[in-house]
Design a protein around this motif. Sequence first.
Motif, PDB file in Angstrom:
ATOM      1  N   LYS A   1       0.832  -1.209   0.000  1.00 18.13           N
ATOM      2  CA  LYS A   1       0.000   0.000   0.000  1.00 18.13           C
ATOM      3  C   LYS A   1       0.864   1.255   0.000  1.00 18.13           C
ATOM      4  O   LYS A   1       0.539   2.231  -0.671  1.00 18.13           O
ATOM      5  CB  LYS A   1      -0.925   0.017   1.222  1.00 18.13           C
ATOM      6  N   ASP A   2       1.933   1.247   0.779  1.00 19.27           N
ATOM      7  CA  ASP A   2       2.856   2.379   0.842  1.00 19.27           C
ATOM      8  C   ASP A   2       3.914   2.200  -0.237  1.00 19.27           C
ATOM      9  O   ASP A   2       4.635   1.204  -0.243  1.00 19.27           O
ATOM     10  CB  ASP A   2       3.504   2.450   2.224  1.00 19.27           C
ATOM     11  N   GLN A   3       4.011   3.155  -1.139  1.00 18.64           N
ATOM     12  CA  GLN A   3       4.939   2.976  -2.264  1.00 18.64           C
ATOM     13  C   GLN A   3       6.391   2.886  -1.816  1.00 18.64           C
ATOM     14  O   GLN A   3       7.231   2.298  -2.519  1.00 18.64           O
ATOM     15  CB  GLN A   3       4.758   4.084  -3.289  1.00 18.64           C
ATOM     16  N   GLN A   4       6.719   3.418  -0.651  1.00 10.50           N
ATOM     17  CA  GLN A   4       8.087   3.298  -0.159  1.00 10.50           C
ATOM     18  C   GLN A   4       8.462   1.851   0.140  1.00 10.50           C
ATOM     19  O   GLN A   4       9.652   1.510   0.204  1.00 10.50           O
ATOM     20  CB  GLN A   4       8.271   4.144   1.101  1.00 10.50           C
ATOM     21  N   ASP A   5       7.456   0.990   0.332  1.00 11.64           N
ATOM     22  CA  ASP A   5       7.706  -0.422   0.631  1.00 11.64           C
ATOM     23  C   ASP A   5       7.821  -1.277  -0.636  1.00 11.64           C
ATOM     24  O   ASP A   5       8.099  -2.475  -0.544  1.00 11.64           O
ATOM     25  CB  ASP A   5       6.592  -0.979   1.519  1.00 11.64           C
ATOM     26  N   ARG A   6       7.602  -0.686  -1.802  1.00 10.57           N
ATOM     27  CA  ARG A   6       7.673  -1.453  -3.052  1.00 10.57           C
ATOM     28  C   ARG A   6       9.106  -1.490  -3.570  1.00 10.57           C
ATOM     29  O   ARG A   6       9.867  -0.549  -3.366  1.00 10.57           O
ATOM     30  CB  ARG A   6       6.753  -0.821  -4.116  1.00 10.57           C
ATOM     31  N   PRO A   7       9.464  -2.549  -4.267  1.00  7.37           N
ATOM     32  CA  PRO A   7      10.816  -2.629  -4.833  1.00  7.37           C
ATOM     33  C   PRO A   7      10.962  -1.688  -6.018  1.00  7.37           C
ATOM     34  O   PRO A   7       9.968  -1.265  -6.630  1.00  7.37           O
ATOM     35  CB  PRO A   7      10.919  -4.085  -5.288  1.00  7.37           C
ATOM     36  N   TYR A   8      12.200  -1.369  -6.349  1.00  6.85           N
ATOM     37  CA  TYR A   8      12.467  -0.631  -7.576  1.00  6.85           C
ATOM     38  C   TYR A   8      12.410  -1.596  -8.754  1.00  6.85           C
ATOM     39  O   TYR A   8      12.507  -2.815  -8.603  1.00  6.85           O
ATOM     40  CB  TYR A   8      13.836   0.045  -7.506  1.00  6.85           C
ATOM     41  N   VAL A   9      12.271  -1.031  -9.941  1.00  6.12           N
ATOM     42  CA  VAL A   9      12.096  -1.864 -11.124  1.00  6.12           C
ATOM     43  C   VAL A   9      13.336  -2.725 -11.383  1.00  6.12           C
ATOM     44  O   VAL A   9      13.212  -3.830 -11.925  1.00  6.12           O
ATOM     45  CB  VAL A   9      11.745  -0.987 -12.350  1.00  6.12           C
ATOM     46  N   GLU A  10      14.523  -2.260 -10.986  1.00 10.30           N
ATOM     47  CA  GLU A  10      15.734  -3.051 -11.214  1.00 10.30           C
ATOM     48  C   GLU A  10      15.658  -4.392 -10.485  1.00 10.30           C
ATOM     49  O   GLU A  10      16.057  -5.435 -11.023  1.00 10.30           O
ATOM     50  CB  GLU A  10      16.973  -2.282 -10.762  1.00 10.30           C
ATOM     51  N   GLU A  11      15.137  -4.390  -9.250  1.00 13.29           N
ATOM     52  CA  GLU A  11      14.995  -5.638  -8.503  1.00 13.29           C
ATOM     53  C   GLU A  11      13.955  -6.534  -9.153  1.00 13.29           C
ATOM     54  O   GLU A  11      14.124  -7.764  -9.232  1.00 13.29           O
ATOM     55  CB  GLU A  11      14.610  -5.363  -7.050  1.00 13.29           C
ATOM     56  N   VAL A  12      12.877  -5.933  -9.634  1.00 17.77           N
ATOM     57  CA  VAL A  12      11.832  -6.715 -10.312  1.00 17.77           C
ATOM     58  C   VAL A  12      12.415  -7.424 -11.525  1.00 17.77           C
ATOM     59  O   VAL A  12      12.194  -8.622 -11.741  1.00 17.77           O
ATOM     60  CB  VAL A  12      10.661  -5.801 -10.727  1.00 17.77           C
ATOM     61  N   VAL A  13      13.182  -6.692 -12.325  1.00 22.38           N
ATOM     62  CA  VAL A  13      13.813  -7.288 -13.513  1.00 22.38           C
ATOM     63  C   VAL A  13      14.756  -8.418 -13.115  1.00 22.38           C
ATOM     64  O   VAL A  13      14.749  -9.498 -13.720  1.00 22.38           O
ATOM     65  CB  VAL A  13      14.574  -6.206 -14.313  1.00 22.38           C
ATOM     66  N   ASP A  14      15.555  -8.180 -12.077  1.00 25.03           N
ATOM     67  CA  ASP A  14      16.528  -9.197 -11.660  1.00 25.03           C
ATOM     68  C   ASP A  14      15.852 -10.493 -11.228  1.00 25.03           C
ATOM     69  O   ASP A  14      16.296 -11.596 -11.582  1.00 25.03           O
ATOM     70  CB  ASP A  14      17.389  -8.658 -10.512  1.00 25.03           C
ATOM     71  N   VAL A  15      14.776 -10.393 -10.450  1.00 21.21           N
ATOM     72  CA  VAL A  15      14.084 -11.600  -9.979  1.00 21.21           C
ATOM     73  C   VAL A  15      13.412 -12.322 -11.145  1.00 21.21           C
ATOM     74  O   VAL A  15      13.530 -13.551 -11.288  1.00 21.21           O
ATOM     75  CB  VAL A  15      13.050 -11.248  -8.891  1.00 21.21           C
ATOM     76  N   LEU A  16      12.713 -11.580 -11.991  1.00 22.33           N
ATOM     77  CA  LEU A  16      11.996 -12.212 -13.100  1.00 22.33           C
ATOM     78  C   LEU A  16      12.952 -12.855 -14.098  1.00 22.33           C
ATOM     79  O   LEU A  16      12.637 -13.875 -14.699  1.00 22.33           O
ATOM     80  CB  LEU A  16      11.108 -11.184 -13.802  1.00 22.33           C
TER      81      LEU A  16
END
Length: 494
Positions: free
Chosen positions: A272-287
């Motif tokens: 819910k709090d955007q500060q708790d969401r990952p940055y896109v770089e981490e998303v790319v790395d995991v996927l």
Amino acid sequence: MELWPERIEAGEVLGDRYELVRVIGRGGMAEVWRGRDVVSGHAVAVKFLRPDTEDLQTLDTRELLSELDNLRGRFRREADLLGGLDHPGIPELYGQGLHHNVPYLAMRHVDGVTLHAFLADHSTLPMTVAAAVAAQVASALACAHVHPLVHRDLKPQNIMLSRQGIAVLIDFGIAKPLGTGVTRYTRRGSTLGSRGYQAPEQILEKEPTARTDIYALGCVAYELFTGRAPFLGDGARGLTDQHLHVEPAPPSWFVPAVPAVLDDLLLRMLAKDQQDRPYVEEVVDVLDTLVPRPGDPEPRPRLSPDPTRPFRVPGDAPLPTGRTPPAAPGAGPDLEEWLDARTVQGLCAEAEDELDTGEPGKAVRRLATLAERARREWGVRRPLVRRVWWLAADGLRWSGDCGAAAALYEGLVGELIPGQGDVAPGDVADRAVARLRLAECRLAFGEIGAALTALEESATTVRALPPDLAATVDAVRREVQIDVAERCADPEQG
């Protein structure tokens, strides 16, 4: 200005270049045609502003003129944004102009289907197929965020799957450059984005950041991996209320094969709090750890289009992630020669000269391309590796490439600078400076909260350092503090 222009017909040619063939899509304020470039013969997509919609016809003349001005401004901005993006997952802009006094954009035509239609035909996707789509979209989003801009309307209807399996992020009509404050092309009181994919801050009409798109991508990825949306509206609790207040169930509840690392990633993307969401770089790395590899078998049953094909057969089309795929077993060229330390030291000296003159150039860019390879070949303890990363990060930051610089500063904090055990004061100071510079880069993405946290942590660090090191950290701290104060005081700065 003619309020209701002539009807646009098939066969008309725009700017002596683009011949209209047929309408292929209509949205709230735009109409998209398939066209043909009469010079090259290639298919193009032509997007027109629709100034004759039912909503506009209900406005009085003054309101109508004002809204048409806003919509034309959005079109100009969309052209400016697309013109600066270069990624196989984002359509190239070919041209723009007026036809019958109606603005149009001509861009690459994506021959395929929307992800919305694809999911309707395939309710349950194999893990590698879902990962292939999600990774491609995340990579396109990463390209947009580097500039930096936020898409603000990421949803399955705005993702195309080409016949070659390339996922393409389309419709940048309400995209917004980050750090530019409230745009005059947005109606006050209007909530941008699409129901079911809006981040809580969009619903509450707060200023978006890059991690606003991460929430929408989380919704799309959740659906890809589980076959259902993270929230389903019902009579007792509306969909909007769920996005604001209800925590989603872990994806593995619905698909036990979802690995723990993906469970964790998707739930954090939907924070819910955007500060708790990952940055896109981490998303790319995991996927990227979940996508198919060259030579892997195609999915069963066969899919058309097949989103795994760009990964399994990368020679067919540009790899959407923009990364070099690992070689298939027993195939591919020999490893390149190892980096030469003297050559890299020479590049570092050139980069330092560029920074001294305030004009980062070729040496900085070359170091940025070598940074990951230097870490991989020489390890994290070699001083030259850290020097490469520092110079590349500082140079990219000076050049305004905040997204790429942030990734390098994050690498310094996360791996190259010791953060545990018996840490030398110099490393403590370096780590504090890297955190501050990372926060400074993130300010370009609207991340003021992260900068405030870095400032607070660095104030504590300064008090424990020797005077010379404390002065170095404090100087950077004051720079970031001034930047934060200016952005908080001036809404046009984001």
